[in-house]
Scaffold this motif. Sequence first.
Motif, short mmCIF file in Angstrom:
data_model
loop_
_atom_site.label_atom_id
_atom_site.label_comp_id
_atom_site.label_asym_id
_atom_site.label_seq_id
_atom_site.Cartn_x
_atom_site.Cartn_y
_atom_site.Cartn_z
N UNK A 1 -10.69 -3.29 -2.65
CA UNK A 1 -10.11 -2.17 -1.93
C UNK A 1 -9.23 -2.67 -0.79
N UNK A 2 -9.67 -3.71 -0.08
CA UNK A 2 -8.88 -4.28 1.00
C UNK A 2 -7.55 -4.82 0.50
N UNK A 3 -7.55 -5.49 -0.65
CA UNK A 3 -6.31 -6.01 -1.22
C UNK A 3 -5.38 -4.86 -1.60
N UNK A 4 -5.92 -3.80 -2.16
CA UNK A 4 -5.10 -2.63 -2.53
C UNK A 4 -4.49 -2.01 -1.28
N UNK A 5 -5.29 -1.86 -0.23
CA UNK A 5 -4.77 -1.26 1.00
C UNK A 5 -3.67 -2.12 1.60
N UNK A 6 -3.89 -3.43 1.65
CA UNK A 6 -2.86 -4.33 2.20
C UNK A 6 -1.61 -4.27 1.35
N UNK A 7 -1.75 -4.25 0.02
CA UNK A 7 -0.58 -4.22 -0.85
C UNK A 7 0.16 -2.89 -0.77
N UNK A 8 -0.60 -1.80 -0.79
CA UNK A 8 0.02 -0.48 -0.85
C UNK A 8 0.62 -0.06 0.48
N UNK A 9 0.04 -0.50 1.59
CA UNK A 9 0.47 -0.02 2.89
C UNK A 9 1.17 -1.14 3.66
N UNK A 10 2.38 -1.44 3.25
CA UNK A 10 3.22 -2.37 4.00
C UNK A 10 3.60 -1.71 5.32
N UNK A 11 4.12 -2.46 6.28
CA UNK A 11 4.55 -1.83 7.54
C UNK A 11 5.55 -0.69 7.32
N UNK A 12 6.46 -0.85 6.37
CA UNK A 12 7.43 0.22 6.10
C UNK A 12 6.73 1.46 5.55
#
Length: 194
Positions: free
Chosen positions: A8-19
């Motif tokens: 889940x952490x990897x998905x959140x980091x991948x899906x929610x870039x700064x942009x």
Amino acid sequence: MSVPAAYLGVIIIWAFTPARLGGMVLGLAGLVVIFGTALDIDTGVAMGVAAVFCATVFHSASAVWVKRLDAGLSGLAVTTGGLVVAVPLFLLTWFLTGAAWPEEVPARAGAAILYLGVVGSVLGFALYYYVLGHLAVTRVALITLVTPVCALFLGAALNGEPLTGEVWAGTALIGLGLATYQFGSQAGGLRLRR
């Protein structure tokens, strides 16, 4: 950390870039600008906001679950299943609150009810789940930012409701947020390559 939590952490980091995070914040800020002045927070409003928040969380979770299951169901089948559960609960709520059946339904109100029942529920959600089956959940979720703005503009066009400065400013923020979410990472990537 367990494997599902790490995943889940990897998905959140991948899906929610700064942009993407910036785009979501801009979109939410637009909704606050549009509807923030209409909120008079008391206990009833707070309970309503909490209920809508819970409904949004459940709806988002169901969208992700539907996408993950990839059962190949048509959008109409998924919508029918949802309505089979929701309509009896609506009727039960109506009964428990002691609401009375209206003696007379004006033609305009009847047309609005018919529109919401057919277009807003059956057709709208059937198309939503069809699109969900063909696009990423993160892109489909952005529809929820556009829907209230479309409703306000339809109200202005069909019902003569005023479009205030807050509506225009909030719409601009939502548009900027959607553009940032969609194209922000690409623009950053182009700058990095130069």
